[in-house]
Design a protein around this motif. Structure first.
Motif, mmCIF file in Angstrom:
data_model
loop_
_atom_site.group_PDB
_atom_site.id
_atom_site.type_symbol
_atom_site.label_atom_id
_atom_site.label_comp_id
_atom_site.label_asym_id
_atom_site.label_seq_id
_atom_site.Cartn_x
_atom_site.Cartn_y
_atom_site.Cartn_z
ATOM 1 N N LEU A 38 50.070 67.159 56.036
ATOM 2 C CA LEU A 38 50.120 67.677 54.665
ATOM 3 C C LEU A 38 50.248 66.558 53.637
ATOM 4 C CD1 LEU A 38 52.400 70.821 55.192
ATOM 5 C CD2 LEU A 38 49.953 70.785 54.739
ATOM 6 N N PHE A 39 51.122 65.583 53.900
ATOM 7 C CA PHE A 39 51.291 64.497 52.936
ATOM 8 C C PHE A 39 50.097 63.542 52.954
ATOM 9 C CE2 PHE A 39 55.728 65.805 52.537
ATOM 10 C CZ PHE A 39 55.953 65.541 51.184
ATOM 11 N N ALA A 40 49.404 63.416 54.081
ATOM 12 C CA ALA A 40 48.193 62.590 54.122
ATOM 13 C C ALA A 40 47.111 63.197 53.231
ATOM 14 C CB ALA A 40 47.688 62.475 55.563
ATOM 15 N N ILE A 41 46.972 64.519 53.288
ATOM 16 C CA ILE A 41 46.001 65.190 52.422
ATOM 17 C C ILE A 41 46.390 65.014 50.958
ATOM 18 C CG2 ILE A 41 45.042 67.436 51.773
ATOM 19 C CD1 ILE A 41 45.389 68.283 54.720
ATOM 20 N N MET A 68 47.704 68.736 42.739
ATOM 21 C CA MET A 68 46.985 68.983 43.986
ATOM 22 C C MET A 68 45.896 70.043 43.853
ATOM 23 S SD MET A 68 48.103 66.851 46.227
ATOM 24 C CE MET A 68 48.247 65.683 44.848
ATOM 25 N N GLY A 69 45.816 70.725 42.719
ATOM 26 C CA GLY A 69 44.749 71.699 42.506
ATOM 27 C C GLY A 69 44.753 72.800 43.545
ATOM 28 N N GLY A 70 43.617 72.995 44.229
ATOM 29 C CA GLY A 70 43.496 74.050 45.221
ATOM 30 C C GLY A 70 44.375 73.860 46.440
ATOM 31 N N PHE A 71 44.846 72.634 46.650
ATOM 32 C CA PHE A 71 45.750 72.351 47.762
ATOM 33 C C PHE A 71 47.210 72.544 47.357
ATOM 34 C CE2 PHE A 71 48.128 69.175 50.363
ATOM 35 C CZ PHE A 71 47.850 69.695 51.627
ATOM 36 N N ALA A 119 49.311 75.048 46.860
ATOM 37 C CA ALA A 119 50.215 75.920 47.614
ATOM 38 C C ALA A 119 50.652 75.264 48.925
ATOM 39 C CB ALA A 119 49.537 77.258 47.893
ATOM 40 N N PHE A 120 49.712 74.584 49.590
ATOM 41 C CA PHE A 120 50.057 73.898 50.836
ATOM 42 C C PHE A 120 51.013 72.734 50.571
ATOM 43 C CE2 PHE A 120 45.948 75.864 51.787
ATOM 44 C CZ PHE A 120 46.247 76.517 52.975
#
Length: 452
Positions: free
Chosen positions: A177-180, A281-284, A286-287
């Protein structure tokens, strides 16, 4: 302990030990497991929030990254060699400190560490609760905090083996998750490159503050580093322990702080660091918020578990599970009181940790590695007060306070040591405290060093 009642490496069984010496029959695991534990514990929102400090101060990107890297490397070294004490001693870190301070003398650092772990538990509870509120709009802060506290307390009640397993799985999930999040932040390179900070002080002073908070975060794990290595077999290599702990903690902490700094630049108007992450993070988004919640939990189970260890070193005669409930309840109450002015409270809290921990660490590290006091009986049968350790700690702390910077605020009042100007009001007093306490302890205790 009977064979059938052994704790061993069983996960679904409550841990029967607290600060007792871990019997050799119960030793298990390898030093590699510490890589995953410290990786997961530092892929967390409290680390990420540190990245907002250089942006708030107006320190440019280059010096900020250098300060974050240097702070993490120095703090990681201290943490690594603290953790390496665990297998030989077979005791938690604060209990190991009893040999240098005495059983009663050790109450002082144990009490301070109890407060520190409660403070960290509160910090992560606040940030994790902010994240839950973003996922569930309209949910009261108190409800979000209660959800986190109950979950974390249950993990701590089960203890060491469940915590190790939990951190191992979370290291993988949080790492992805943090890499993304890092990749997404770096795609906004033009915005980051166009950022022009407005410094609120001299570059050296701002650099020192960022160095202090990044160093403080990773270093502040040191007073409970051996809590998670004491179950390893006694023959486990100290060098391997140090390497795995250093790599896991430093890589996770540094990269997470850099993500925080980039997000702070990309979303300057957000109400909280968590809200800024969701926006950037935009679309990311929530993750990313889910990562915040999980990260708050990975750090907090360590904070609360070691909070119970410090209470036991204070000779509080309650079972570990009851101490976990008390610590969790305290963190919940303080979170309700302290979440309104989080950023300033967090920065001050981090710097306060440096001042009491650093002289204590100098003495404990010297006692173990230089004087070679490593026998388990030396910790369990410590004298009531080792005045050499106590005197060295008090002198180191007192000298460090002479250099405290006016950048540091206590209850709204600026603290300023008479010699702070020597470093341009940069906050390096805690390093001086470390050196002074170590030198004093060497001078006082060298006659007791074992002859080789």
């Amino acid at each position: 302990m009977a064979e059938s009642a052994r704790y061993g490496d069983r996960v679904a069984v409550p841990e029967p030990y607290s600060i007792e010496h871990i019997p050799f029959a119960e030793r298990h695991g390898s030093s590699r497991q510490l890589l995953w534990l410290w990786l997961a514990a530092n892929l967390t929102i409290a680390d990420y929030a540190i990245g907002f400090v250089p942006v708030a101060l107006g320190l440019s990107v280059g010096p900020a990254i250098l300060a974050l890297a240097l702070g993490n490397i120095l703090g990681g070294l201290v943490l690594a060699w603290s953790a390496a004490m665990g297998p030989a001693a077979g005791y938690p870190q604060m209990f190991i400190g009893r040999r240098a301070f005495g059983r009663v003398g050790g109450y002082i650092p144990a009490a301070l560490n109890w407060l520190s772990t409660a403070g960290w538990f509160t910090v992560n509870t606040i940030l994790g609760s902010f994240a839950i509120q973003l996922l569930v709009p309209g949910l009261p802060f108190a409800v979000a905090a209660a959800i986190l506290v109950v979950l974390q307390t249950l993990l701590v009640i089960y203890g060491h083996n469940l915590i190790q397993a939990f951190e191992r799985y979370m290291a993988l999930i949080l790492g992805v998750l943090f890499a993304i999040a890092t990749v997404i932040a770096l795609t906004h390179g033009s915005t980051i490159g166009a950022w022009h900070p407005k410094p609120v002080g001299s570059t050296l002073a701002l650099f020192a503050i960022v160095l202090a908070v990044s160093f403080s975060y990773i270093m502040s794990w040191s007073p409970y580093a051996s809590d998670y290595s004491r179950y390893l077999p006694e023959i486990t290599s100290r060098s391997y322990i140090a390497i795995y702990v250093f790599v896991g903690a430093v890589v996770a902490s540094f990269l997470t702080e850099v993500v925080g700094m980039l997000v702070a630049i990309l979303a300057p108007g957000a109400a909280t660091p968590v809200a800024a992450l969701k926006t950037a993070m935009g679309g990311f988004g929530a993750f990313a918020v889910v990562a915040v919640i999980l990260g708050a939990t990975t750090a907090n189970v360590l904070n609360l578990y070691s909070n119970t260890m410090s209470a036991k070193v204070l000779d509080v005669r309650l079972p570990r599970w009851q101490l976990a409930i008390i610590g969790g309840a305290l963190g919940f109450i303080v979170a309700l009181l302290g979440f309104q002015n989080f950023t300033q409270n967090y920065q001050n809290f981090l710097i306060v940790l440096d001042y009491w921990i650093m002289p204590w660490l100098a003495i404990v590290l010297l006692d173990f590695y230089v004087f070679g006091h490593r026998e388990p009986m030396g910790f369990s049968q410590a004298v009531a007060a080792n005045w050499n350790g106590l005197i060295a700690w008090v002198i180191g702390l007192a000298v460090s306070l002479l250099f405290i910077s006016e950048q540091f605020q206590v209850f709204g009042l600026k603290a300023h040591g008479p010699f702070a100007a020597w470093f341009g009001d940069a906050d390096f007093g805690y390093f001086i405290g470390f050196i002074v306490a170590g030198v004093v302890y060497l001078l006082l205790d060298r006659s007791r060093a074992p002859h080789r």
